[in-house]
Write a protein that holds these residues in place. Structure first.
Motif, mmCIF file in Angstrom:
data_model
loop_
_atom_site.group_PDB
_atom_site.id
_atom_site.type_symbol
_atom_site.label_atom_id
_atom_site.label_comp_id
_atom_site.label_asym_id
_atom_site.label_seq_id
_atom_site.Cartn_x
_atom_site.Cartn_y
_atom_site.Cartn_z
ATOM 1 N N ILE A 128 0.831 -1.208 0.000
ATOM 2 C CA ILE A 128 0.000 0.000 0.000
ATOM 3 C C ILE A 128 0.867 1.261 0.000
ATOM 4 O O ILE A 128 0.596 2.232 -0.717
ATOM 5 C CB ILE A 128 -0.966 -0.007 1.202
ATOM 6 C CG1 ILE A 128 -1.952 -1.171 1.068
ATOM 7 C CG2 ILE A 128 -1.712 1.316 1.320
ATOM 8 C CD1 ILE A 128 -2.762 -1.460 2.318
ATOM 9 N N CYS A 156 1.085 4.317 -2.816
ATOM 10 C CA CYS A 156 1.015 5.755 -2.513
ATOM 11 C C CYS A 156 2.270 6.485 -2.983
ATOM 12 O O CYS A 156 2.204 7.650 -3.399
ATOM 13 C CB CYS A 156 0.800 5.969 -1.013
ATOM 14 S SG CYS A 156 -0.838 5.459 -0.428
ATOM 15 N N ILE A 159 -5.791 6.982 2.002
ATOM 16 C CA ILE A 159 -5.366 5.575 1.974
ATOM 17 C C ILE A 159 -4.472 5.255 3.161
ATOM 18 O O ILE A 159 -4.673 4.248 3.858
ATOM 19 C CB ILE A 159 -4.643 5.268 0.645
ATOM 20 C CG1 ILE A 159 -5.635 5.295 -0.519
ATOM 21 C CG2 ILE A 159 -3.950 3.913 0.709
ATOM 22 C CD1 ILE A 159 -4.990 5.239 -1.882
ATOM 23 N N LEU A 165 -8.587 -3.029 1.147
ATOM 24 C CA LEU A 165 -7.955 -1.789 0.688
ATOM 25 C C LEU A 165 -7.000 -2.065 -0.477
ATOM 26 O O LEU A 165 -6.937 -1.291 -1.437
ATOM 27 C CB LEU A 165 -7.216 -1.129 1.855
ATOM 28 C CG LEU A 165 -6.554 0.221 1.575
ATOM 29 C CD1 LEU A 165 -7.575 1.236 1.068
ATOM 30 C CD2 LEU A 165 -5.846 0.744 2.826
ATOM 31 N N CYS A 218 -7.532 -0.505 -4.229
ATOM 32 C CA CYS A 218 -6.485 0.243 -4.942
ATOM 33 C C CYS A 218 -6.016 -0.481 -6.203
ATOM 34 O O CYS A 218 -5.180 0.044 -6.943
ATOM 35 C CB CYS A 218 -5.298 0.493 -4.016
ATOM 36 S SG CYS A 218 -5.654 1.574 -2.618
#
Length: 510
Positions: free
Chosen positions: A101, A105, A149, A168, A172
């Motif tokens: 994650i 980002c 996020i 999540l 994404c």
């Protein structure tokens, strides 16, 4: 210089080798070579002196790697020292869910940076980056997405909500970097501690852990150190030592390893004063990094979105590695959690009697913790450069140079006879080498042409080259070449020695 070239340079010039390379290596474990161990020791010396020599209220210890298993029960590592693990069913590769994650980002952040760079070129000197970031609609939307996020991820990690964490990743549309598919297993927790057995005692009773951090060795020695050193709160205890974590995915060279070295200082303060000291140590530690010549643009503070169970404030000093801004050092306000936990589980009082207040209390703690290996990588990343030089005839050439601060460079000077087949020059050079090695770390090199030797010393970061030639035999002077400016000056041997000793001592940084 790109990251792949940096890794290759570290091996070629004796800084870092893959562990057990003879047997095809051991993943995420590395050995420090002849130049690497000198640089690493110099980084540790700079940290150690800045803590224990420059502060009269900080002392050091060296605690053992093996500790009583209850230590790790009290600290929470046995029950809660976990990372979220997820596998891709097609590639059979294993990942940390939070890292997937964060990388997603980071790609969005990369797009923001690209827009900023374009705008800076377009508007030139009149460009105001802060204003551009706060008014450009596309950047605002992208930053909002990143914050959302990461904020949600922090909540899921805190609540150990593995179902939402996987959701999540799916939301994404994060794909496996190897297979390119989004065919993920469920997220699950994975304890990072290595365990072993104590002697011939079998089962849980004989179970020991390789320490996953060095801080607990300080906490369990708090009373011993306070009483024997007769320190009054506020005071600190510093330590440098190995720690071990069974990382799910250890990557990016020495940035994340399974065996690593930490430089930590736990600062014990009166309850209620911790935030004042927290801010003070934030500033002190940032200045420590800047003293090494690291550009301000490559350093930043990043407040934690998800606080650890023991902290009431936490911030990272991040450095811009070749793979982006990542944590270099952590400053945490750990409250009184650790000492109280050890007090409760051991059944013994771990308190300080404050003569000014005339009362006993469990001190609060402000921690500064830096990975020595990460600091090593940051210094190499910042120092290693490729330069284009133009000589008097206008001919261009390229040199690879490592512009390390002279105080932490592996070798402080190279002693070079102009010709290796001239006995008088070789003798004079070796005599000077013999004198200087008593006072500082120097190297002797007579192989190849003098220009090639200069380049070799540039590549390992040697600040000065001292060349002995025929004029040396006549008047006792030598040529001293500066690594960064390439300036060459003629000095007496005594002046050359003093210059090297003066300009390469740690005091230039402290």
């Amino acid at each position: 210089m790109d990251f792949k070239s940096l890794v290759s340079h570290c091996k070629e010039y004796g800084f870092i080798f893959q562990s057990s390379e003879l047997y095809d290596g051991l993943a995420a474990v590395y050995d420090y070579g002849p130049n690497g161990v000198e640089l690493k020791n110099n980084i540790k010396a700079y940290w150690w002196q800045s803590m224990t020599q420059m502060h009269d209220n900080i002392v050091g210890i060296d605690s053992s790697i093996f500790m009583h298993p209850k230590v790790w029960k009290a600290s929470g590592h046995v029950d809660a020292f976990n990372d979220p693990l997820i596998d891709n069913k097609d590639s059979n590769k294993r990942y940390r869910a939070d890292v997937l994650i964060e990388d997603y980002c980071a790609k969005i952040e990369g797009k923001i940076k690209k827009d900023v760079t374009k705008a800076a070129k377009k508007f030139g000197e009149s460009f105001d980056e802060e204003q551009f970031r706060s008014t450009n609609g596309r950047i605002i939307d992208r930053q909002k997405k990143i914050d959302d996020i990461l904020g949600r991820m922090g909540n899921y990690l805190r609540d150990e909500d593995m179902v939402s964490l996987k959701a999540l990743i799916e939301e994404c549309e994060i794909a496996c970097p190897v297979s390119g598919t989004k065919n993920w297993t469920e997220c699950r927790q994975f304890n990072l501690m290595f365990s072993t057995q104590l002697g011939n005692i079998a089962g849980e009773e004989g179970k020991l852990y390789l320490r996953p951090e060095t801080a607990q060795g300080i906490f369990v020695n708090f009373l011993n150190v306070q009483k024997t050193s007769r320190k009054k709160v506020p005071f600190g205890i510093a330590q440098i030592g190995k720690a071990f974590r069974n990382e799910i995915v250890a990557r990016q060279f020495i940035f994340r390893m399974r065996e690593f070295e930490q430089m930590e200082m736990q600062f014990f303060v009166r309850p209620g004063t911790e935030m004042e000291w927290y801010e003070q140590w934030k500033a002190t530690r940032m200045n420590w990094h800047k003293a090494l010549g690291t550009p301000e643009s490559k350093l930043r503070f990043h407040d934690h979105d998800n606080l650890a169970h023991y902290a009431n404030a936490a911030v990272d000093i991040e450095y811009e590695f070749p793979f982006g801004f990542k944590e270099l050092e952590g400053i945490h306000s750990r409250t009184d959690f650790d000492l109280k936990q050890h007090q409760e589980l051991s059944g013994r009082k771990v308190q300080y009697f404050d003569p000014e207040l005339n009362e006993n209390y469990v001190p609060y703690v402000v921690e500064t913790s830096i990975g020595c290996d990460r600091m090593f990588l940051a210094m190499i990343s910042n120092a290693l450069q490729e330069e284009t030089l133009t000589n008097a005839e206008g001919v261009e050439s390229t040199r690879i140079v490592m512009k390390l601060p002279p105080a932490i460079a592996p070798m402080k000077a190279a002693i070079l006879p102009l010709l290796k087949n001239d006995e008088a020059l070789v003798k004079a050079a070796k005599d000077l080498f013999g004198e200087m090695k008593k006072h500082t770390k120097v190297t002797y090199d007579e192989k190849d042409a003098i220009g090639r030797r200069y380049r070799r010393q540039d590549a390992v970061g040697t600040p000065f080259c001292i060349t002995i030639d025929h004029q040396t035999l006549e008047d006792g002077t030598v040529t001293v070449r500066d690594r960064d400016s390439l300036e060459q000056v003629r000095l007496s041997t005594k002046e050359a020695k003093n210059k090297v000793l003066l300009e390469t001592q740690l005091a230039t940084l402290l």
